[in-house]
Design a protein around this motif. Structure first.
Motif, PDB file in Angstrom:
ATOM      1  N   THR A 137       0.829  -1.204   0.000  1.00  0.00           N
ATOM      2  CA  THR A 137       0.000   0.000   0.000  1.00  0.00           C
ATOM      3  C   THR A 137       0.862   1.252   0.000  1.00  0.00           C
ATOM      4  OG1 THR A 137      -1.715  -1.185   1.231  1.00  0.00           O
ATOM      5  CG2 THR A 137      -1.844   1.225   1.214  1.00  0.00           C
ATOM      6  N   LEU A 138       1.924   1.227   0.802  1.00  0.00           N
ATOM      7  CA  LEU A 138       2.832   2.365   0.869  1.00  0.00           C
ATOM      8  C   LEU A 138       3.466   2.639  -0.488  1.00  0.00           C
ATOM      9  CD1 LEU A 138       4.354   4.503   2.499  1.00  0.00           C
ATOM     10  CD2 LEU A 138       5.988   2.733   3.169  1.00  0.00           C
ATOM     11  N   ASP A 139       3.872   1.594  -1.172  1.00  0.00           N
ATOM     12  CA  ASP A 139       4.474   1.741  -2.503  1.00  0.00           C
ATOM     13  C   ASP A 139       3.520   2.458  -3.457  1.00  0.00           C
ATOM     14  OD1 ASP A 139       6.317   1.248  -4.673  1.00  0.00           O
ATOM     15  OD2 ASP A 139       5.009  -0.401  -5.274  1.00  0.00           O
ATOM     16  N   SER A 140       2.251   2.096  -3.407  1.00  0.00           N
ATOM     17  CA  SER A 140       1.276   2.730  -4.299  1.00  0.00           C
ATOM     18  C   SER A 140       1.036   4.185  -3.911  1.00  0.00           C
ATOM     19  CB  SER A 140      -0.043   1.954  -4.276  1.00  0.00           C
ATOM     20  OG  SER A 140      -0.685   2.066  -3.018  1.00  0.00           O
ATOM     21  N   ARG A 141       1.098   4.510  -2.612  1.00  0.00           N
ATOM     22  CA  ARG A 141       0.864   5.882  -2.160  1.00  0.00           C
ATOM     23  C   ARG A 141       2.050   6.797  -2.496  1.00  0.00           C
ATOM     24  NH1 ARG A 141      -3.171   5.958   1.906  1.00  0.00           N
ATOM     25  NH2 ARG A 141      -4.663   4.321   1.323  1.00  0.00           N
ATOM     26  N   GLU A 142       3.212   6.200  -2.760  1.00  0.00           N
ATOM     27  CA  GLU A 142       4.395   6.983  -3.123  1.00  0.00           C
ATOM     28  C   GLU A 142       4.584   7.128  -4.630  1.00  0.00           C
ATOM     29  OE1 GLU A 142       7.271   5.648   0.639  1.00  0.00           O
ATOM     30  OE2 GLU A 142       7.747   5.049  -1.404  1.00  0.00           O
ATOM     31  N   SER A 143       3.790   6.409  -5.397  1.00  0.00           N
ATOM     32  CA  SER A 143       4.033   6.346  -6.843  1.00  0.00           C
ATOM     33  C   SER A 143       3.789   7.679  -7.551  1.00  0.00           C
ATOM     34  CB  SER A 143       3.157   5.258  -7.469  1.00  0.00           C
ATOM     35  OG  SER A 143       1.778   5.547  -7.277  1.00  0.00           O
TER      36      SER A 143
END
Length: 233
Positions: A137-143
């Protein structure tokens, strides 16, 4: 054991490369004045791990102000949610300093990884699956940074979002705010963690080691001439 080629290893490596690209951006050079207009607003919040709630976040740049007192600053400055006990480097804020909000767009509101993790996971014990689910989820929020990198390399990036859902996260490692003195500074530097300096245990220790090694390698590669855009100036 997490090995190269596994999804979790590739996820950490991607996040590390993203932070490395952020750290190697070129800052906006401008003439300083005695009272510069704040470019970034800090929204400090209580930490669920150490319960730090008194103002203690160190502003790493002069052009930083509290979101609580930003009523007269207009709606364009990016706002960053941070834990009271964490400390960020000035260079980690470079992407926020290069954002220019277009007319009609919402104020860019982001959170640090530690602030995000506090909301998503909380202070309860974590399983291996919990951590991986949170990292995905964090990866997607940083994209969002991936999309704006070409504009950042050319100078400023236009922020055009009228509605910001879900919330965005600043891809930056964090550490405990030091209380001062040589010992305090040393302890703060040693607490560097890609998620939150309060996390411990064998699993998160291995994840942090993999991440920081990948970040170091990515920064080194980014700064090799002529790869870095500074060499084209």
């Amino acid at each position: 054991m997490i090995r190269k080629g596994e999804p979790s290893f590739e996820l950490l490596s991607r996040m590390a490369r993203r932070e490395a690209m952020s750290l190697t951006l070129i800052p906006d050079l401008e003439v300083r004045v005695d009272s510069p207009r704040p470019r970034i607003l800090f929204d400090t919040r209580e930490c669920p791990w150490c319960e730090a709630g008194m103002p203690g976040t160190r502003a790493p740049l002069r052009e930083v102000a509290s979101a609580a007192g930003a009523a007269g600053l207009g709606g364009s400055s990016p706002e960053l949610s941070v834990l009271h006990c964490e400390e960020l480097t000035a260079r980690s804020l470079l992407p926020l300093s290069l954002i220019r909000t277009v007319e009609g767009a919402a104020r860019p509101r982001l959170s640090t990884r530690a602030s995000f993790w506090a909301d998503f996971i909380g202070s309860a014990p974590l399983s291996h699956d919990d951590v991986l689910r949170g990292l995905e989820t964090l990866d997607s929020r940083e994209s969002w940074l991936d999309d704006l990198l070409p504009a950042f390399h050319s100078g400023h990036a236009a922020w055009t979002q009228e509605i910001q859902e879900p919330s965005r996260v600043l891809p930056a490692s964090t550490r405990i705010t030091h209380p001062g003195g040589v010992d305090g500074v040393l302890a703060s530097r040693q607490s560097l963690h890609f998620l939150t300096p309060h996390m411990d245990g064998a699993l998160v220790g291995r994840l942090n080691g993999i991440y920081l090694s990948a970040r170091m390698a990515a920064v080194r590669d980014a700064l090799k001439p002529p790869a870095h855009c500074a060499f084209s100036l």
